[in-house]
Design an enzyme around this catalytic site. Structure first.
Site, PDB file in Angstrom:
ATOM      1  N   GLY A 107     -93.078  -5.207  57.906  1.00 42.14           N
ATOM      2  CA  GLY A 107     -92.360  -4.094  58.508  1.00 42.14           C
ATOM      3  C   GLY A 107     -92.742  -2.721  57.994  1.00 42.14           C
ATOM      4  O   GLY A 107     -93.924  -2.369  57.905  1.00 42.14           O
ATOM      5  N   ILE A 108     -91.734  -1.931  57.664  1.00 44.86           N
ATOM      6  CA  ILE A 108     -91.955  -0.547  57.256  1.00 44.86           C
ATOM      7  C   ILE A 108     -92.787  -0.491  55.979  1.00 44.86           C
ATOM      8  O   ILE A 108     -93.693   0.337  55.851  1.00 44.86           O
ATOM      9  CB  ILE A 108     -90.605   0.173  57.083  1.00 44.86           C
ATOM     10  CG1 ILE A 108     -89.928   0.356  58.451  1.00 44.86           C
ATOM     11  CG2 ILE A 108     -90.796   1.536  56.408  1.00 44.86           C
ATOM     12  CD1 ILE A 108     -88.496   0.859  58.366  1.00 44.86           C
ATOM     13  N   ASP A 133     -93.431  -7.330  46.415  1.00 44.05           N
ATOM     14  CA  ASP A 133     -92.408  -7.900  47.287  1.00 44.05           C
ATOM     15  C   ASP A 133     -91.807  -9.076  46.544  1.00 44.05           C
ATOM     16  O   ASP A 133     -92.281  -9.433  45.456  1.00 44.05           O
ATOM     17  CB  ASP A 133     -92.987  -8.322  48.638  1.00 44.05           C
ATOM     18  CG  ASP A 133     -91.975  -8.173  49.771  1.00 44.05           C
ATOM     19  OD1 ASP A 133     -90.865  -8.741  49.641  1.00 44.05           O
ATOM     20  OD2 ASP A 133     -92.263  -7.494  50.767  1.00 44.05           O
ATOM     21  N   TYR A 158     -73.508  -3.669  55.642  1.00 44.23           N
ATOM     22  CA  TYR A 158     -74.798  -2.963  55.721  1.00 44.23           C
ATOM     23  C   TYR A 158     -74.587  -1.449  55.802  1.00 44.23           C
ATOM     24  O   TYR A 158     -75.262  -0.675  55.121  1.00 44.23           O
ATOM     25  CB  TYR A 158     -75.585  -3.452  56.929  1.00 44.23           C
ATOM     26  CG  TYR A 158     -76.946  -2.805  57.066  1.00 44.23           C
ATOM     27  CD1 TYR A 158     -77.993  -3.189  56.233  1.00 44.23           C
ATOM     28  CD2 TYR A 158     -77.186  -1.822  58.024  1.00 44.23           C
ATOM     29  CE1 TYR A 158     -79.253  -2.604  56.343  1.00 44.23           C
ATOM     30  CE2 TYR A 158     -78.432  -1.231  58.142  1.00 44.23           C
ATOM     31  CZ  TYR A 158     -79.460  -1.629  57.309  1.00 44.23           C
ATOM     32  OH  TYR A 158     -80.703  -1.032  57.419  1.00 44.23           O
ATOM     33  N   LYS A 193     -75.989   1.368  53.026  1.00 52.57           N
ATOM     34  CA  LYS A 193     -76.914   2.457  53.329  1.00 52.57           C
ATOM     35  C   LYS A 193     -76.270   3.827  53.103  1.00 52.57           C
ATOM     36  O   LYS A 193     -76.943   4.783  52.709  1.00 52.57           O
ATOM     37  CB  LYS A 193     -77.434   2.324  54.764  1.00 52.57           C
ATOM     38  CG  LYS A 193     -78.396   1.151  54.932  1.00 52.57           C
ATOM     39  CD  LYS A 193     -79.571   1.248  53.973  1.00 52.57           C
ATOM     40  CE  LYS A 193     -80.580   0.141  54.164  1.00 52.57           C
ATOM     41  NZ  LYS A 193     -81.758   0.273  53.268  1.00 52.57           N
ATOM     42  N   THR A 210     -88.915  -4.375  63.602  1.00 47.52           N
ATOM     43  CA  THR A 210     -89.220  -5.128  62.396  1.00 47.52           C
ATOM     44  C   THR A 210     -88.480  -6.463  62.454  1.00 47.52           C
ATOM     45  O   THR A 210     -87.806  -6.777  63.444  1.00 47.52           O
ATOM     46  CB  THR A 210     -88.771  -4.373  61.131  1.00 47.52           C
ATOM     47  OG1 THR A 210     -87.335  -4.304  61.124  1.00 47.52           O
ATOM     48  CG2 THR A 210     -89.356  -2.971  61.079  1.00 47.52           C
TER      49      THR A 210
END
Length: 254
Positions: A24-25, A44, A166, A170, A201
């Site tokens: 992904g990003i 990772d 979530y 954030k 993603t």
């Protein structure tokens, strides 16, 4: 690396650590940083050697890889110590690792939801704290550094399909960005964040997201997020302190 030797958007001479680089990003950030000449360290939860080999072949460069679980303080500290011993203390760090879950907090199984909440807060909140603790003091000691965290449109206005755990995680990243920025800016270490909107993603795989009302008219691609992150990793962002850049296709403005 010092303010005098770092220059513009060019990352040549900078050691850039991308955490969450397998997909992904994060994988897109690894690509954009390689294109800008960075010396790359990719990490990772499992060693991202596959993406690293692709970048090495594409850009004729050497890429170092490591496994790291950011939810565990000891794992992050081991990564920092290992890189210091190897002469690869990062000048810039992009923390792109993150998780979400979509089990409904009212109608779903409450035990499952609580397990999901523990995971999300461990990775999305505890993870950035662990990374900041491990790497910012080293940057401070040399008088130059960059840390970029990943917030979310969910931390701005609740997101599009997000659940409370979530969203809260954030929002915490946005607040943490400003705290760390205010703490370290005078030492030449700049902390900023990017708040993406819905992006193509693994997080959005299988989700029904209606983009017809989005001003941009499409889901964002990882590269759309990666370039602003790469800018914030560079010397070019020398006046940006505690910014949370909205990259969401026009869904919300701040």
């Amino acid at each position: 690396m010092t303010r005098e030797t770092a220059s513009g958007f060019d990352l040549t001479g900078l050691v850039v650590l991308v955490i969450g680089a397998a997909h992904g990003i994060g994988r897109a950030v690894a690509e954009t940083c390689a294109a800008q000449g960075a010396t790359l360290v990719l990490a990772d939860i499992e060693d991202p050697s596959g993406p690293a080999r692709i970048l090495e072949n594409r850009y004729q460069t050497s890429v170092v890889t490591r496994a790291c679980n950011i939810a565990e303080r000891s794992s992050v500290e081991e990564l920092a110590d290992d890189l210091a011993r190897s002469g690869l203390e990062p000048n810039s760090v992009a923390l792109t690792a993150g998780v979400t879950r979509y089990n409904d907090w009212i109608s779903g199984n409450p035990e499952t939801w609580e397990q999901d909440a523990d995971l999300i807060f461990d990775v999305n909140v505890r993870g950035p704290i662990n990374v900041a603790r491990a790497f910012l003091p080293g940057m401070q000691s040399v008088g130059w550094g960059r840390l970029v965290l990943i917030g979310s449109i969910a931390g701005r206005m609740g997101g599009v399909t997000s659940q409370p755990h979530y969203v809260a995680s954030k929002g915490g990243v946005h607040a943490m960005t400003r705290l760390l920025a205010a703490t370290y800016a005078r030492s030449g270490v700049l902390v900023n964040a990017v708040a993406p909107g819905p992006t193509r993603t693994q997080m959005t795989d299988g989700r029904s997201i209606d983009v017809t009302a989005y001003p941009l008219g499409r889901l964002l691609e990882p590269e759309d997020i990666a370039w602003p992150i790469t800018f914030l990793l560079s010397a070019a962002c020398s006046g940006m302190v505690g910014a949370v850049l909205d990259v969401n296709g026009g869904l919300t403005f701040s």
